[in-house]
Each structure stands twice: as C-alpha cells, then as structure tokens.
Design a protein around this motif. Structure first.
Motif, short mmCIF file in Angstrom:
data_model
loop_
_atom_site.label_atom_id
_atom_site.label_comp_id
_atom_site.label_asym_id
_atom_site.label_seq_id
_atom_site.Cartn_x
_atom_site.Cartn_y
_atom_site.Cartn_z
N MET A 1 4.79 -8.69 -3.54
CA MET A 1 5.46 -8.87 -2.26
C MET A 1 5.49 -7.54 -1.50
SD MET A 1 6.62 -11.44 -0.67
CE MET A 1 7.92 -12.30 0.11
N LEU A 2 5.53 -7.62 -0.22
CA LEU A 2 5.54 -6.44 0.63
C LEU A 2 6.90 -5.76 0.62
CD1 LEU A 2 3.75 -7.85 3.78
CD2 LEU A 2 2.78 -6.42 2.01
N ALA A 3 6.87 -4.45 0.83
CA ALA A 3 8.12 -3.70 0.94
C ALA A 3 7.97 -2.68 2.07
CB ALA A 3 8.44 -2.99 -0.37
N ILE A 4 9.03 -2.53 2.85
CA ILE A 4 9.05 -1.56 3.94
C ILE A 4 8.80 -0.16 3.35
CG2 ILE A 4 10.48 -0.51 5.76
CD1 ILE A 4 9.74 -3.37 6.43
N PRO A 7 2.63 0.95 1.02
CA PRO A 7 1.31 0.53 1.49
C PRO A 7 1.13 -0.98 1.40
CG PRO A 7 1.13 2.29 -0.16
CD PRO A 7 2.56 1.84 -0.14
N VAL A 8 0.36 -1.51 2.33
CA VAL A 8 0.01 -2.92 2.33
C VAL A 8 -1.35 -3.06 1.66
CG1 VAL A 8 -0.49 -4.93 3.79
CG2 VAL A 8 1.32 -3.33 4.43
N GLU A 9 -1.45 -4.00 0.75
CA GLU A 9 -2.72 -4.28 0.07
C GLU A 9 -3.78 -4.66 1.11
OE1 GLU A 9 -4.19 -8.03 -2.62
OE2 GLU A 9 -2.19 -7.21 -3.05
N ASP A 10 -4.98 -4.13 0.92
CA ASP A 10 -6.07 -4.44 1.85
C ASP A 10 -6.32 -5.95 1.85
OD1 ASP A 10 -8.04 -3.96 3.73
OD2 ASP A 10 -9.58 -3.51 2.24
N PHE A 11 -6.68 -6.46 3.00
CA PHE A 11 -7.02 -7.86 3.14
C PHE A 11 -8.12 -8.00 4.17
CE2 PHE A 11 -3.66 -7.15 6.26
CZ PHE A 11 -4.19 -7.73 7.40
N SER A 12 -8.81 -9.11 4.14
CA SER A 12 -9.80 -9.40 5.17
C SER A 12 -9.79 -10.89 5.46
CB SER A 12 -11.19 -8.93 4.75
OG SER A 12 -11.57 -9.53 3.55
N LEU A 13 -10.01 -11.21 6.73
CA LEU A 13 -10.04 -12.59 7.20
C LEU A 13 -11.10 -12.76 8.27
CD1 LEU A 13 -6.22 -13.41 7.69
CD2 LEU A 13 -7.74 -14.38 5.96
N PRO A 14 -11.65 -13.97 8.41
CA PRO A 14 -12.58 -14.23 9.51
C PRO A 14 -11.85 -14.12 10.85
CG PRO A 14 -12.39 -16.15 8.03
CD PRO A 14 -11.45 -15.11 7.54
N ILE A 129 0.84 1.74 5.96
CA ILE A 129 2.19 1.58 5.42
C ILE A 129 2.96 0.57 6.27
CG2 ILE A 129 4.35 2.78 4.83
CD1 ILE A 129 1.92 3.88 3.30
N LEU A 130 3.60 -0.39 5.62
CA LEU A 130 4.44 -1.36 6.34
C LEU A 130 5.68 -0.66 6.85
CD1 LEU A 130 5.01 -4.31 7.18
CD2 LEU A 130 6.20 -4.58 5.00
N ARG A 131 5.88 -0.67 8.16
CA ARG A 131 7.03 0.02 8.76
C ARG A 131 8.13 -0.91 9.24
NH1 ARG A 131 7.01 4.73 6.49
NH2 ARG A 131 5.03 5.79 6.75
N LYS A 132 7.79 -2.14 9.59
CA LYS A 132 8.82 -3.04 10.12
C LYS A 132 8.34 -4.47 9.98
CE LYS A 132 12.50 -3.68 12.95
NZ LYS A 132 13.85 -3.52 12.50
#
Length: 155
Positions: A1-4, A7-14, A129-132
């Motif tokens: 799960m994400l935390a403020i 770092p956010v795990e890399d992801f990719s989407l179309p 980094i997740l800030r908000k």
C-alpha cells in the motif's frame, strides 16, 4: 500500500496517445494522477473539465496531469476528444494500478453493491515520492485545492 513521503512503485498503463505511460518515464515532473469512476458521466466530465481548464497553471508548476479509470482506450479516446482534454487518460481495465493506489471500493449503485473506483487524486513529486492524496473526492473546488498544494512543492 502507498504511504505519504515514500516512493511509489513504478507502473505503466496504455495511454490515449497510443503509447504506454509509465511513472519512471516521467521523473523530473510532478505527477497529478486522478482516478475517476467512468468516462462521460456527469461528475467525471466536470472533474476532467476542471483539470483541463487549469492545465496551464499545472504546467507552470512543472506538473503532468493524467486521468485513470477502468474504461478501455477506445472509450478514453472518445471522451478525451469530446471534452478536448489536453492530457492523457490511462486505461486500467485489469485494475492493477487502481489496486496499487487502493482506490477500488464497494459502492451502492441503484440499491446494489458494486465494486468501483473511489474518486481519488494523488500528487507524486519529481523524484517519484507520494506527497499528497485525496480520497472520496467531491468535485467542486477540488482541482484548485490540488493546484494550491502543488504550488507549495515548488517553494
């Protein structure tokens, strides 16, 4: 799960630009990622229009804005064209990124329990980094609140 402040795990989407959008390819810019339930519905349209109308201000603050829903690319491309969104919409039909961000929730729709996206917005800084985060977003005034927050990141 994400935390403020983590770092956010890399992801990719179309993406609606017929490419793949990835977090890692956009390091160096703040990323505003907003999750919305469904293309071309009233609340989702208003939210997208508000991001569209404020995009020059976000760009000035070194931000990229993207919208994410479970709709397919064809639906996204039609919605983007109809609303003249100058930013990309990302298709998460398999709910992989929705689950990464924890936006899938049980909702009541016409008296039935259904699994759907909880309207949510996240700000990821230039270093990934997740800030908000905002969850259970109400559309009126929300985009201005996001813009106000992003402005503080650049001070």
């Amino acid at each position: 799960m994400l935390a403020i402040n983590h770092p956010v795990e890399d992801f990719s989407l179309p993406s609606t630009d017929n490419a793949t959008f990835s977090l890692s390819a956009n390091v160096g810019k703040h990323l505003i990622i907003y999750f919305y339930p469904k293309d071309d519905t009233p609340g989702c349209t208003l939210e997208g229009q508000d991001f569209r109308d404020h995009l020059p201000e976000f760009t000035k603050e070194n931000c990229i804005v993207v919208g994410v829903s479970r709709d397919n690319l064809k639906s996204h491309q039609c919605f983007k064209a109809k609303m003249q969104f100058p930013f990309e919409l990302l298709s998460d039909e398999n709910e992989i990124v929705c689950n990464l961000f924890g936006v899938m929730k049980m909702k009541n729709m016409y008296g039935k329990q259904v699994l759907g996206i909880e309207r949510s917005t996240f700000v990821i800084d230039v270093q990934g980094i997740l800030r908000k985060e905002w969850r259970g977003v109400k559309v009126p005034g929300h985009v201005q609140e996001v813009l106000d927050f992003v402005t503080t990141l650049n001070q």
